[in-house]
Scaffold this motif. Structure first.
Motif, PDB file in Angstrom:
ATOM      1  N   UNK A  96     -30.047  60.634  22.081  1.00 55.50           N
ATOM      2  CA  UNK A  96     -30.519  59.369  22.406  1.00 55.50           C
ATOM      3  C   UNK A  96     -31.385  59.416  23.697  1.00 55.50           C
ATOM      4  N   UNK A  97     -31.976  58.355  24.092  1.00 59.47           N
ATOM      5  CA  UNK A  97     -32.568  58.417  25.453  1.00 59.47           C
ATOM      6  C   UNK A  97     -31.654  58.638  26.611  1.00 59.47           C
ATOM      7  N   UNK A  98     -30.454  58.402  26.575  1.00 58.55           N
ATOM      8  CA  UNK A  98     -29.475  58.588  27.515  1.00 58.55           C
ATOM      9  C   UNK A  98     -28.697  59.751  27.114  1.00 58.55           C
ATOM     10  N   UNK A  99     -28.965  60.448  26.079  1.00 59.02           N
ATOM     11  CA  UNK A  99     -27.924  61.364  25.562  1.00 59.02           C
ATOM     12  C   UNK A  99     -28.125  62.673  26.622  1.00 59.02           C
ATOM     13  N   UNK A 100     -27.015  63.658  26.160  1.00 59.45           N
ATOM     14  CA  UNK A 100     -26.867  64.749  27.113  1.00 59.45           C
ATOM     15  C   UNK A 100     -28.207  65.632  27.036  1.00 59.45           C
ATOM     16  N   UNK A 101     -28.519  65.910  25.788  1.00 60.24           N
ATOM     17  CA  UNK A 101     -29.830  66.777  25.776  1.00 60.24           C
ATOM     18  C   UNK A 101     -31.202  66.010  26.572  1.00 60.24           C
ATOM     19  N   UNK A 102     -31.293  64.777  26.405  1.00 60.95           N
ATOM     20  CA  UNK A 102     -32.374  64.072  27.072  1.00 60.95           C
ATOM     21  C   UNK A 102     -32.176  64.137  28.575  1.00 60.95           C
ATOM     22  N   UNK A 103     -30.962  64.207  29.064  1.00 63.03           N
ATOM     23  CA  UNK A 103     -30.601  64.347  30.462  1.00 63.03           C
ATOM     24  C   UNK A 103     -30.949  65.739  31.055  1.00 63.03           C
ATOM     25  N   UNK A 104     -30.776  66.826  30.013  1.00 63.48           N
ATOM     26  CA  UNK A 104     -30.803  68.131  30.286  1.00 63.48           C
ATOM     27  C   UNK A 104     -32.409  68.428  30.339  1.00 63.48           C
ATOM     28  N   UNK A 105     -33.330  67.562  29.561  1.00 65.81           N
ATOM     29  CA  UNK A 105     -34.671  67.853  29.467  1.00 65.81           C
ATOM     30  C   UNK A 105     -35.224  67.285  30.680  1.00 65.81           C
ATOM     31  N   UNK A 106     -34.563  66.217  31.332  1.00 68.24           N
ATOM     32  CA  UNK A 106     -34.955  65.646  32.604  1.00 68.24           C
ATOM     33  C   UNK A 106     -34.942  66.858  33.661  1.00 68.24           C
ATOM     34  N   UNK A 107     -34.119  67.739  33.670  1.00 65.05           N
ATOM     35  CA  UNK A 107     -33.748  68.686  34.461  1.00 65.05           C
ATOM     36  C   UNK A 107     -35.043  69.544  34.423  1.00 65.05           C
ATOM     37  N   UNK A 108     -35.735  69.733  33.674  1.00 66.26           N
ATOM     38  CA  UNK A 108     -36.767  70.586  33.510  1.00 66.26           C
ATOM     39  C   UNK A 108     -37.768  70.619  34.691  1.00 66.26           C
ATOM     40  N   UNK A 109     -37.992  69.323  34.982  1.00 62.42           N
ATOM     41  CA  UNK A 109     -39.120  69.075  36.270  1.00 62.42           C
ATOM     42  C   UNK A 109     -38.504  69.729  37.402  1.00 62.42           C
ATOM     43  N   UNK A 110     -37.191  70.081  37.623  1.00 65.94           N
ATOM     44  CA  UNK A 110     -36.760  70.565  38.863  1.00 65.94           C
ATOM     45  C   UNK A 110     -36.545  71.995  38.787  1.00 65.94           C
ATOM     46  N   UNK A 111     -37.108  72.542  37.750  1.00 63.37           N
ATOM     47  CA  UNK A 111     -36.952  74.164  37.501  1.00 63.37           C
ATOM     48  C   UNK A 111     -38.372  74.794  37.886  1.00 63.37           C
TER      49      UNK A 111
END
Ligand code: DAH
Length: 356
Positions: free
Chosen positions: A30-45
């Protein structure tokens, strides 16, 4: 990412229904699901990290999506399976009993049908006549002239005539014998009929009611004899009672037959109950004989060419004998508890003609 994968595939497999699955879906992708959160981390990689993690996260998302779809399908199949099992219709189950308020065939109707079916097997058609008769058909045509004592013995109901109307009164027919005349007039000879129907006499006790039922029999042909009568009656009683029944013919007198016989059937009495077709007792059940020439003539049939037998029997009476019913009056009380007591429950009643 392996932890996420194991966690959510496990949760999906353990979801018991669609709403549990939906919760898992929201928590994972979901929008606030764990996978979505992990995807948001991509920007900081770093770009190198992102190149590895990005496709891996997308693949995880796809894997979870299809795992959820597969689980959903499996749950749906199981639910359908379950429903089909519950709705399985066993056509061999006995029918459901009808409610206590349901009616049932009346013993008289039942016996009427049984009698009709047995005689039909022997080639007898059903004939009918009116219950309100002229005294010509009820008496005169049957060789019972107005001075004849039989008129007095019949306890006849006379229909009212208006003052000044001096035609002879109509009567409620006292027997089914008038149907003999009407049928001969309508059909001529040869013929073979029975005439079941209601008849009326002013009489009331344990074995008499003002309205009751008779069945008349009439067979006319070139060489009909008393022997034919005896065979037909023995066939009838044997089929009706479901056991071989001997008959005894006693010489008698009826105005409409010559010679006349009263017919008894073989029976015994056990504990006050009649058992037909066994023992050395006899029970009178009907009147019969060879149709009187006057009666043939009244029906328009030439007695020099034709002859025949006739009989008249009480339907209620043979119903009482077959079903062990001691009081005729109960037949007409319309009490369902009484009907059931004698076995006429909706389930016990054979289908039409099934009792024969
Ligand atoms: N009609 C007669 C009665 O009601 C019964 C009867 C006797 C009918 C002899 C017949 C017969 O046809 O032949 O008492």
């Amino acid at each position: 990412m392996d932890d996420l994968r194991l966690k959510y595939l496990g949760l999906i497999a353990g979801s018991a229904d669609e709403s549990a699955l939906e919760e898992v879906r929201l928590a994972a992708i979901g929008k606030k699901g764990e996978v979505a959160l992990a995807m948001r981390e991509l920007g900081r990689m770093t770009p190198e990290e992102r190149q590895v993690a990005g496709p891996a996260l997308n693949a995880l998302k796809d894997e979870i999506t299809s795992a959820i779809a597969a689980r959903k399908q499996a749950l749906g199949d199981a639910a359908l399976e379950e429903r089909l099992r519950g709705e399985w219709l066993d056509v061999t189950l006995p029918g459901r009993r009808r409610g206590d308020g349901a009616g049932t065939i009346h013993p008289v109707s039942q016996v009427w049908e049984e009698v009709t079916a047995i005689f039909a097997d022997m080639g007898f058609a059903v004939a009918e006549g009116p219950q309100v008769e002229t005294d010509f058909y009820n008496f005169d045509a049957l060789n019972i002239p107005s001075h004849h004592p039989a008129r007095g013995e019949m306890d006849t109901f006379y229909m009212h005539r208006a003052a000044g109307d001096d035609r002879p009164p109509h009567v409620l027919r006292t027997h089914t014998s008038p149907v003999q005349i009407r049928t001969m007039q309508d059909q001529g000879a040869p013929l073979r009929i029975i005439a079941p129907g209601r008849v009326y006499r002013a009489d009331y006790d344990q074995t008499h009611t003002p309205m009751f039922h008779q069945v008349e029999g009439l067979a006319i042909d070139k060489s009909i004899s008393m022997a034919n009568l005896k065979w037909v009656l023995e066939e009838f009683f044997t089929a009706y009672f479901g056991t071989t029944v001997k008959t005894r013919f006693r010489a008698s007198h009826f105005p409409f037959t010559e010679p006349s016989a009263e017919v008894d059937i073989q029976c015994s009495w056990v504990d006050g109950q009649v058992r037909v077709g066994e023992g050395d007792g006899w029970l009178e059940v009907l009147g019969s004989g060879m149709v009187h020439p006057h009666v043939l003539r009244a029906g328009g049939v030439d007695p020099d060419q034709w002859q025949g037998f006739a009989f008249g029997m009480g339907i209620d009476r043979i119903a009482m004998l077959k079903y062990g019913i001691p009081d005729l009056r109960a037949f007409f009380d319309s009490d369902l508890r009484w009907l059931r007591h004698y076995g006429f429950s909706p389930l016990a009643v054979p289908t039409l003609h099934g009792g024969v």
